[in-house]
Design a protein around this motif. Structure first.
Motif, mmCIF file in Angstrom:
data_model
loop_
_atom_site.group_PDB
_atom_site.id
_atom_site.type_symbol
_atom_site.label_atom_id
_atom_site.label_comp_id
_atom_site.label_asym_id
_atom_site.label_seq_id
_atom_site.Cartn_x
_atom_site.Cartn_y
_atom_site.Cartn_z
ATOM 1 N N ILE A 96 -8.887 0.703 10.942
ATOM 2 C CA ILE A 96 -9.562 -0.056 9.893
ATOM 3 C C ILE A 96 -10.892 -0.612 10.405
ATOM 4 N N LYS A 97 -10.899 -1.099 11.630
ATOM 5 C CA LYS A 97 -12.149 -1.603 12.209
ATOM 6 C C LYS A 97 -13.193 -0.497 12.342
ATOM 7 N N ALA A 98 -12.715 0.707 12.651
ATOM 8 C CA ALA A 98 -13.627 1.851 12.739
ATOM 9 C C ALA A 98 -14.220 2.172 11.367
ATOM 10 N N LEU A 99 -13.379 2.075 10.333
ATOM 11 C CA LEU A 99 -13.870 2.304 8.967
ATOM 12 C C LEU A 99 -14.914 1.254 8.583
ATOM 13 N N MET A 100 -14.673 0.003 9.000
ATOM 14 C CA MET A 100 -15.632 -1.057 8.717
ATOM 15 C C MET A 100 -16.959 -0.785 9.409
ATOM 16 N N GLU A 101 -16.910 -0.358 10.664
ATOM 17 C CA GLU A 101 -18.135 -0.085 11.419
ATOM 18 C C GLU A 101 -18.897 1.094 10.815
ATOM 19 N N ALA A 102 -18.153 2.066 10.311
ATOM 20 C CA ALA A 102 -18.808 3.235 9.721
ATOM 21 C C ALA A 102 -19.553 2.879 8.444
ATOM 22 N N ARG A 103 -19.149 1.781 7.781
ATOM 23 C CA ARG A 103 -19.805 1.361 6.543
ATOM 24 C C ARG A 103 -21.008 0.465 6.795
ATOM 25 N N ASP A 104 -21.117 -0.068 8.016
ATOM 26 C CA ASP A 104 -22.257 -0.962 8.325
ATOM 27 C C ASP A 104 -23.576 -0.178 8.354
ATOM 28 N N MET A 119 -20.462 -5.915 0.704
ATOM 29 C CA MET A 119 -19.856 -4.670 1.185
ATOM 30 C C MET A 119 -18.570 -4.387 0.415
ATOM 31 N N THR A 120 -18.353 -3.134 0.055
ATOM 32 C CA THR A 120 -17.119 -2.730 -0.614
ATOM 33 C C THR A 120 -15.946 -2.890 0.349
ATOM 34 N N PRO A 121 -14.863 -3.548 -0.073
ATOM 35 C CA PRO A 121 -13.731 -3.758 0.830
ATOM 36 C C PRO A 121 -13.006 -2.465 1.184
ATOM 37 N N ILE A 122 -12.375 -2.475 2.355
ATOM 38 C CA ILE A 122 -11.481 -1.396 2.757
ATOM 39 C C ILE A 122 -10.133 -1.656 2.088
ATOM 40 N N ILE A 123 -9.622 -0.672 1.350
ATOM 41 C CA ILE A 123 -8.336 -0.812 0.671
ATOM 42 C C ILE A 123 -7.272 -0.062 1.470
ATOM 43 N N VAL A 124 -6.246 -0.786 1.890
ATOM 44 C CA VAL A 124 -5.189 -0.224 2.735
ATOM 45 C C VAL A 124 -3.853 -0.310 2.006
ATOM 46 N N ALA A 125 -3.126 0.790 1.946
ATOM 47 C CA ALA A 125 -1.790 0.806 1.350
ATOM 48 C C ALA A 125 -0.741 0.810 2.453
ATOM 49 N N VAL A 126 0.274 -0.045 2.306
ATOM 50 C CA VAL A 126 1.404 -0.069 3.237
ATOM 51 C C VAL A 126 2.671 0.139 2.419
ATOM 52 N N THR A 127 3.380 1.222 2.696
ATOM 53 C CA THR A 127 4.586 1.524 1.929
ATOM 54 C C THR A 127 5.740 1.878 2.865
ATOM 55 N N GLY A 128 6.880 2.137 2.263
ATOM 56 C CA GLY A 128 8.104 2.436 3.010
ATOM 57 C C GLY A 128 9.278 2.033 2.147
ATOM 58 N N GLY A 129 10.475 2.326 2.591
ATOM 59 C CA GLY A 129 11.659 1.994 1.815
ATOM 60 C C GLY A 129 11.857 0.503 1.658
ATOM 61 N N SER A 130 12.677 0.119 0.676
ATOM 62 C CA SER A 130 12.989 -1.288 0.471
ATOM 63 C C SER A 130 13.561 -1.888 1.749
ATOM 64 N N ALA A 131 13.003 -3.028 2.184
ATOM 65 C CA ALA A 131 13.439 -3.736 3.384
ATOM 66 C C ALA A 131 13.192 -2.944 4.672
#
Length: 219
Positions: free
Chosen positions: A211-219, A1-13
């Motif tokens: 993310i879990k919903a995205l995983m279920e949608a790919r099953d 299965m193709t992995p779910i790619i998640v980006a987490v961003t925000g200011g330094s610290a």
């Protein structure tokens, strides 16, 4: 299965690394890999005239996004990659690498992961951790002095010269394009400042559900 790619961003610290780790825990028993954009700084110490006190580490071009993009695409294709190790004291990329294998979810965390259009196209979900500037400065000051051998004066000088203006130019706009904005108005500065520690598990829970919903949608 193709992995779910998640980006987490925000200011330094801003607490994005702690948030990403909490998200990883909440996704158990899914297999999750964390990739830090900080490890993808270019090997700038070998450049002529390099001065770490004046080099703009907070500009998008300081990161090797071409390599990061290549690694994300290869992980999506089911390949294993060798992620770099960066030394913040010598400002060099170390010889040893970290083996990153494909997983159910790949979390990519860093200040510029939404600033590059080529990277943005690779994500299935993007998250912006929004923390006040004073909290971010306090956490950065403590981190850089304790973990990176910096002086207080050098940290504050760098913050005013490059961190703040680059945040406004490159990182802050990500709040408009992120799929999910997490308000972290009391990001933990250190273990001694527990009054500033929110429950990151609580903050990360909505993203874990998506993310879990995205995983279920790919099953």
């Amino acid at each position: 299965m193709t992995p779910i790619i998640v980006a987490v961003t925000g200011g330094s610290a801003s607490g994005k690394s702690t948030y990403a780790d909490a998200l990883r825990r909440l996704l158990d028993p899914l297999e999750v890999r964390l990739i830090a954009e900080d490890e993808y700084y270019g090997d700038h110490a070998d450049e002529p005239g390099f001065d770490p006190l004046r080099f703009n580490f907070d500009d998008v071009t300081a990161h090797d996004h071409a390599l990061l993009s290549d690694h994300i695409q290869r992980l999506k294709a089911g390949e294993t990659v060798e992620a770099p190790h960066y030394d913040f004291v010598t400002h060099r990329r170390l010889e040893q690498t970290r083996t990153v294998k494909p997983a159910d979810v790949i979390i990519v965390e860093g200040i510029h992961v939404l600033a590059d259009p080529a990277l943005r196209d690779l994500y299935d979900l993007s998250i912006y951790v929004d923390a006040p500037a004073d909290i971010r400065l306090a956490r950065r000051l403590l981190r850089d002095v304790r973990e990176r051998g910096r002086s207080v004066e050098s940290v504050v000088t760098q913050y005013l010269r490059t961190v703040r203006p680059m945040h406004l130019a490159h990182t802050a706009p990500g709040i408009e394009t992120a799929d999910l904005v997490v308000v972290n108005d009391a990001a933990a500065a250190s273990p001694e400042l527990e009054a500033l520690s929110p429950s990151f598990d609580k903050l990360a829970a909505p993203a874990a559900v998506r993310i879990k919903a995205l995983m279920e949608a790919r099953d």
